[in-house]
Write a protein that holds these residues in place. Structure first.
Motif, short mmCIF file in Angstrom:
data_model
loop_
_atom_site.label_atom_id
_atom_site.label_comp_id
_atom_site.label_asym_id
_atom_site.label_seq_id
_atom_site.Cartn_x
_atom_site.Cartn_y
_atom_site.Cartn_z
N THR A 1 0.85 -1.19 0.00
CA THR A 1 0.00 0.00 0.00
C THR A 1 0.89 1.24 0.00
O THR A 1 1.98 1.25 0.56
CB THR A 1 -0.91 0.04 1.24
OG1 THR A 1 -0.12 0.29 2.42
CG2 THR A 1 -1.68 -1.27 1.41
N GLY A 2 0.41 2.30 -0.65
CA GLY A 2 1.17 3.54 -0.69
C GLY A 2 2.39 3.48 -1.59
O GLY A 2 3.31 4.28 -1.45
N GLY B 1 0.34 10.32 -3.50
CA GLY B 1 1.32 9.67 -4.37
C GLY B 1 1.16 10.11 -5.81
O GLY B 1 0.18 10.75 -6.19
N ASP C 1 -2.64 2.12 -4.34
CA ASP C 1 -2.51 3.51 -3.91
C ASP C 1 -3.70 4.29 -4.46
O ASP C 1 -4.13 4.05 -5.59
CB ASP C 1 -1.20 4.10 -4.45
CG ASP C 1 -0.75 5.36 -3.73
OD1 ASP C 1 -1.52 6.34 -3.73
OD2 ASP C 1 0.37 5.36 -3.19
N ALA D 1 0.90 3.11 3.19
CA ALA D 1 -0.11 4.15 2.98
C ALA D 1 -0.58 4.74 4.30
O ALA D 1 -0.73 4.04 5.30
CB ALA D 1 -1.31 3.55 2.23
#
Length: 319
Positions: free
Chosen positions: A2-3, A32, A27, A70
């Motif tokens: 994630t992220g 981002g 994401d 994230a």
């Protein structure tokens, strides 16, 4: 992971690739940038609070673990937006954990934060230091750690590790730079590029040069340690619940400013402003446990931290 389209996450993606692993990025692009995701890497644009979408991403791509980067990371802003912070960082982490259970995924590396400690009462923060967060952001990261520990107790075979890090700087590739409007390095770099004079908040702290001392860790080292942690979990290697990724020494804001002037070739004298409320004089962590168990190391000098950040930002073109 994630992220993976963010500054830190995109570096972790590249480190995973370098180790021969196959990353999948999830994401929502709220902070981002899609251009940070390398070509050929599977990318799912979704919110971590969409448990169904996260479950589908894990299942469809046959994921065996999660690196959860994230989150909403701005401590100062979190004071004004506590509910948003909790939704992203607490509800979001619970959603990721629920998706992992639904998909049968049992390993997670969680990006936590030094903010869980608040203002430390010791010169060097260790894993055993008291956690006393002083912002909704710090509280939300600590609750994320609790959630992972609780799931590990409740779910057979589930393992997780939390990596607490401090001020992440530099770049390991000119393809990715720190675009945060709140971090010291990009604030100074953007000021210099725009012809403005960078500012120091407070020069009367009880430190050698009167400015705040912080741990600055290079994003390349940080990314490699996320991957090392993921590999250790997959191998069944016993780990501590949390590790501090710190330098053990720290750098002052004045030292950063001097290095910025040297690297950029722009001679400047920083403006001096009042202290910011709540800024501790010194926060530095002992990274020896992470060094022993995860191979954590500080492989970049202060000059290299600044020069790689400067190079990556310059390569990105006009803001």
């Amino acid at each position: 992971m994630t992220g993976g389209a963010g500054y830190i996450g995109a570096h972790v993606v590249r480190s995973l690739q370098q180790q021969g692993m196959t990353p999948v990025v999830l994401d929502d692009l709220s902070s981002g940038l899609a251009k940070f995701v390398p070509d050929g890497v599977a990318f799912v644009q979704a919110d971590i609070n969409d448990t169904v979408a996260v479950t589908a991403a894990l299942t469809d791509h046959g994921c065996v673990g999660v690196i959860h980067v994230a989150g909403f990371k701005y401590a100062g802003v979190s004071v004004q937006r506590p509910l948003h912070t909790y939704t992203q960082n607490v509800t979001g982490t619970a959603s990721v954990l629920a998706a992992m259970e639904a998909a049968g995924v049992k390993h997670i590396v969680f990006s936590s934060s030094a903010a869980v400690f608040g203002t430390p009462d010791t010169e060097l923060v260790t894993e055993e230091s008291a956690t006393r967060p002083e912002s909704p952001y710090g509280e939300s990261k600590l609750i994320g750690e609790w959630l992972i520990a609780d799931v590990a107790r409740a779910r057979e075979g589930f393992t997780g590790v939390c990596l607490r890090y401090f001020n992440v700087v530099g770049s390991a590739t000119d393809e990715v730079y720190d675009a945060s409007p709140h971090n010291l390095f990009p604030l100074v770099i953007e000021a210099l590029l725009a012809g403005r004079t960078p500012r120091i908040n407070g020069v009367d702290y009880p430190t050698p040069d009167g400015t705040c001392v912080r741990d600055y860790v290079h994003v390349g080292d940080l990314a490699d340690t996320h991957v090392a942690a993921a590999q250790a979990l997959l191998a069944g290697t016993p780990l501590k619940p949390a590790y501090n990724l710190g330098s053990g020494t720290g750098l002052s804001v004045r030292q950063i400013m001097d290095t910025m002037a040297e690297v950029s070739g722009i001679d400047f004298t920083p403006e001096i402003a009042d202290r910011r409320p709540g800024d501790p004089a010194r926060i530095v962590a002992d990274g020896s446990a992470a060094a022993a168990d995860l191979g954590w190391k500080m492989s970049y000098s202060p000059s290299e931290m600044v020069s790689t950040a400067w190079s990556a930002r310059k390569a990105s073109g006009p803001a």
